[in-house]
Design an enzyme around this catalytic site. Structure first.
Site, PDB file in Angstrom:
ATOM      1  N   ASN A   9       8.568  10.171   6.186  1.00 22.85           N
ATOM      2  CA  ASN A   9       7.295  10.188   5.459  1.00 22.85           C
ATOM      3  C   ASN A   9       7.596  10.598   4.018  1.00 22.85           C
ATOM      4  O   ASN A   9       7.799  11.773   3.745  1.00 22.85           O
ATOM      5  CB  ASN A   9       6.346  11.205   6.129  1.00 22.85           C
ATOM      6  CG  ASN A   9       5.074  11.406   5.325  1.00 22.85           C
ATOM      7  OD1 ASN A   9       4.754  10.621   4.442  1.00 22.85           O
ATOM      8  ND2 ASN A   9       4.356  12.481   5.628  1.00 22.85           N
ATOM      9  N   TRP A  10       7.616   9.607   3.153  1.00 23.29           N
ATOM     10  CA  TRP A  10       8.005   9.870   1.758  1.00 23.29           C
ATOM     11  C   TRP A  10       6.952  10.672   0.999  1.00 23.29           C
ATOM     12  O   TRP A  10       7.187  11.120  -0.095  1.00 23.29           O
ATOM     13  CB  TRP A  10       8.210   8.559   1.009  1.00 23.29           C
ATOM     14  CG  TRP A  10       9.381   7.735   1.450  1.00 23.29           C
ATOM     15  CD1 TRP A  10      10.106   7.835   2.609  1.00 23.29           C
ATOM     16  CD2 TRP A  10       9.967   6.650   0.716  1.00 23.29           C
ATOM     17  NE1 TRP A  10      11.093   6.889   2.635  1.00 23.29           N
ATOM     18  CE2 TRP A  10      11.028   6.136   1.497  1.00 23.29           C
ATOM     19  CE3 TRP A  10       9.690   6.055  -0.520  1.00 23.29           C
ATOM     20  CZ2 TRP A  10      11.822   5.065   1.066  1.00 23.29           C
ATOM     21  CZ3 TRP A  10      10.470   4.984  -0.939  1.00 23.29           C
ATOM     22  CH2 TRP A  10      11.529   4.510  -0.154  1.00 23.29           C
ATOM     23  N   LYS A  11       5.762  10.778   1.567  1.00 21.82           N
ATOM     24  CA  LYS A  11       4.619  11.388   0.877  1.00 21.82           C
ATOM     25  C   LYS A  11       4.419  10.678  -0.481  1.00 21.82           C
ATOM     26  O   LYS A  11       4.650   9.476  -0.547  1.00 21.82           O
ATOM     27  CB  LYS A  11       4.821  12.887   0.716  1.00 21.82           C
ATOM     28  CG  LYS A  11       5.201  13.569   2.038  1.00 21.82           C
ATOM     29  CD  LYS A  11       5.037  15.046   1.947  1.00 21.82           C
ATOM     30  CE  LYS A  11       5.654  15.722   3.136  1.00 21.82           C
ATOM     31  NZ  LYS A  11       4.945  16.930   3.511  1.00 21.82           N
ATOM     32  N   HIS A  96      -2.154  13.002   9.747  1.00 21.27           N
ATOM     33  CA  HIS A  96      -1.248  13.982   9.112  1.00 21.27           C
ATOM     34  C   HIS A  96      -2.082  15.168   8.619  1.00 21.27           C
ATOM     35  O   HIS A  96      -3.222  14.995   8.167  1.00 21.27           O
ATOM     36  CB  HIS A  96      -0.506  13.315   7.954  1.00 21.27           C
ATOM     37  CG  HIS A  96       0.619  14.150   7.434  1.00 21.27           C
ATOM     38  ND1 HIS A  96       0.417  15.216   6.592  1.00 21.27           N
ATOM     39  CD2 HIS A  96       1.945  14.105   7.690  1.00 21.27           C
ATOM     40  CE1 HIS A  96       1.594  15.773   6.314  1.00 21.27           C
ATOM     41  NE2 HIS A  96       2.542  15.114   6.985  1.00 21.27           N
ATOM     42  N   GLU A 166       3.461  18.404  14.764  1.00 22.76           N
ATOM     43  CA  GLU A 166       3.791  18.993  13.463  1.00 22.76           C
ATOM     44  C   GLU A 166       2.965  20.262  13.247  1.00 22.76           C
ATOM     45  O   GLU A 166       1.818  20.182  12.768  1.00 22.76           O
ATOM     46  CB  GLU A 166       3.466  18.013  12.334  1.00 22.76           C
ATOM     47  CG  GLU A 166       4.264  16.735  12.348  1.00 22.76           C
ATOM     48  CD  GLU A 166       4.432  16.167  10.940  1.00 22.76           C
ATOM     49  OE1 GLU A 166       5.555  15.975  10.538  1.00 22.76           O
ATOM     50  OE2 GLU A 166       3.430  15.967  10.253  1.00 22.76           O
ATOM     51  N   GLY A 172       6.573  21.536   4.996  1.00 20.94           N
ATOM     52  CA  GLY A 172       6.832  21.942   3.604  1.00 20.94           C
ATOM     53  C   GLY A 172       7.275  23.384   3.501  1.00 20.94           C
ATOM     54  O   GLY A 172       7.128  24.000   2.442  1.00 20.94           O
ATOM     55  N   SER A 212       9.819  20.582   8.211  1.00 18.06           N
ATOM     56  CA  SER A 212      11.021  21.160   7.586  1.00 18.06           C
ATOM     57  C   SER A 212      12.313  20.829   8.324  1.00 18.06           C
ATOM     58  O   SER A 212      13.207  21.672   8.429  1.00 18.06           O
ATOM     59  CB  SER A 212      10.838  22.675   7.414  1.00 18.06           C
ATOM     60  OG  SER A 212       9.701  22.933   6.625  1.00 18.06           O
ATOM     61  N   GLY A 233       9.692  14.765   6.338  1.00 16.76           N
ATOM     62  CA  GLY A 233       9.033  14.662   5.028  1.00 16.76           C
ATOM     63  C   GLY A 233      10.046  14.677   3.901  1.00 16.76           C
ATOM     64  O   GLY A 233      10.745  13.693   3.656  1.00 16.76           O
TER      65      GLY A 233
HETATM   66  C1  PEP Z   1       5.618  15.868   6.900  1.00 20.15           C
HETATM   67  O1  PEP Z   1       5.075  15.735   5.804  1.00 20.15           O
HETATM   68  O2  PEP Z   1       5.227  15.214   7.896  1.00 20.15           O
HETATM   69  C2  PEP Z   1       6.738  16.803   7.026  1.00 20.15           C
HETATM   70  C3  PEP Z   1       7.225  17.030   8.213  1.00 20.15           C
HETATM   71  O3  PEP Z   1       7.177  17.358   5.864  1.00 20.15           O
HETATM   72  P1  PEP Z   1       8.493  18.273   5.667  1.00 20.15           P
HETATM   73  O4  PEP Z   1       9.601  17.631   6.477  1.00 20.15           O
HETATM   74  O5  PEP Z   1       8.767  18.211   4.218  1.00 20.15           O
HETATM   75  O6  PEP Z   1       8.164  19.629   6.180  1.00 20.15           O
END
Ligand code: PEP
Length: 254
Positions: A9-11, A96, A166, A172, A212, A233
């Protein structure tokens, strides 16, 4: 054994098309060397078209980060499931926590899941508690969230749903959730899915963890957490970290 699944998920990254193409090229090259792992990249809408390879759509599949539940019509700024499907998109992230924080209720999430599966794509349904309490109340909240997010989805579509657990507090963050807790909670998530649909569907469903994950912790979470893959992410746009993460996951599945 079914293949592991890693979804990036590039956001809202990166800022330029050139950078996006570079990430896609590196991810596709790395994905082509894996034996036991499927990889999906979910860039922002503006980069989705250039991420899809007409010549080789399978080595790196492409997903979207959002979708409208409306079919068509006067919905400024929205993108429909049919548009994505017709472009070659195969997965859509739904529910999400960042979308839920912007106003998506469980009912809206449920409508989006329905639109995605009816269009013939896979819905990556994200669920997760905001906080954990000692008493375990969060499990009730998680159960309700999952059940309600599936409320409008017909049982025939269960096979097109990928569950992404999640915990919001781990997204994050500095650290992922502990692998043992991931194991326990993803078993719970699968159980709820089984109650909504069937045990058979639940055993076949892929349950991912997100929050994370990076190339350092991926191996341990795979081994102890026993998940079917990850929703990643930040690390998914961080090269070469993401390439190392893919290798670590693929090695576990061997
Ligand atoms: C996400 O945005 O779904 C996510 C898991 O982010 P991160 O890996 O940066 O915590």
């Amino acid at each position: 054994m079914s293949k592991k699944l890693i979804i990036g998920n590039w956001k809202m990254n990166p800022s330029t098309l050139d950078e996006a193409k570079n990430i896609i090229r590196k991810t596709r090259t790395a994905a082509g060397k894996l034996h036991n792992t499927n990889v999906v990249a979910c860039p922002p809408f503006v980069f989705v078209f250039s991420a899809i390879s007409k010549r080789d759509p399978d080595t790196l599949e492409v997903g979207a980060q959002a979708v409208s539940f409306e079919e068509d019509g006067p919905h400024t700024g929205e993108v429909s499931a049919a548009m994505l499907k017709n472009l070659g998109v195969r997965y859509v992230i739904v529910g999400h926590s960042e979308e839920r924080a912007s106003g998506d209720t469980d009912d809206v999430v449920s409508k989006r899941v329905k639109a995605v599966v009816e269009a013939g794509m896979k819905a990556v349904l994200c669920v997760g508690e905001k906080v954990r309490d000692e008493g375990g109340t969060y499990l009730e909240a998680l159960k309700d969230q999952l059940r309600n997010s599936l409320a409008r989805v017909p049982a025939t579509a269960a096979k097109n749903i990928i569950l992404a657990y999640e915990p919001v507090w781990a997204i994050g963050a500095q650290e992922a959730m502990q692998a043992q807790q991931i194991l326990e909670t993803t078993i719970f998530v699968r159980k709820v899915f089984s109650d909504v649909f069937s045990q058979n569907q639940a055993m076949k469903a892929l349950v991912l963890y997100g929050g994370s994950v990076n190339f350092r912790n991926a191996h341990e979470i795979m081994i102890i957490g026993k998940v079917d893959g990850f929703l990643v992410g930040r690390e998914s746009v961080n090269m070469p970290g993401f390439v190392e993460l893919l290798k670590a996951v693929d090695a576990v599945a061997d």
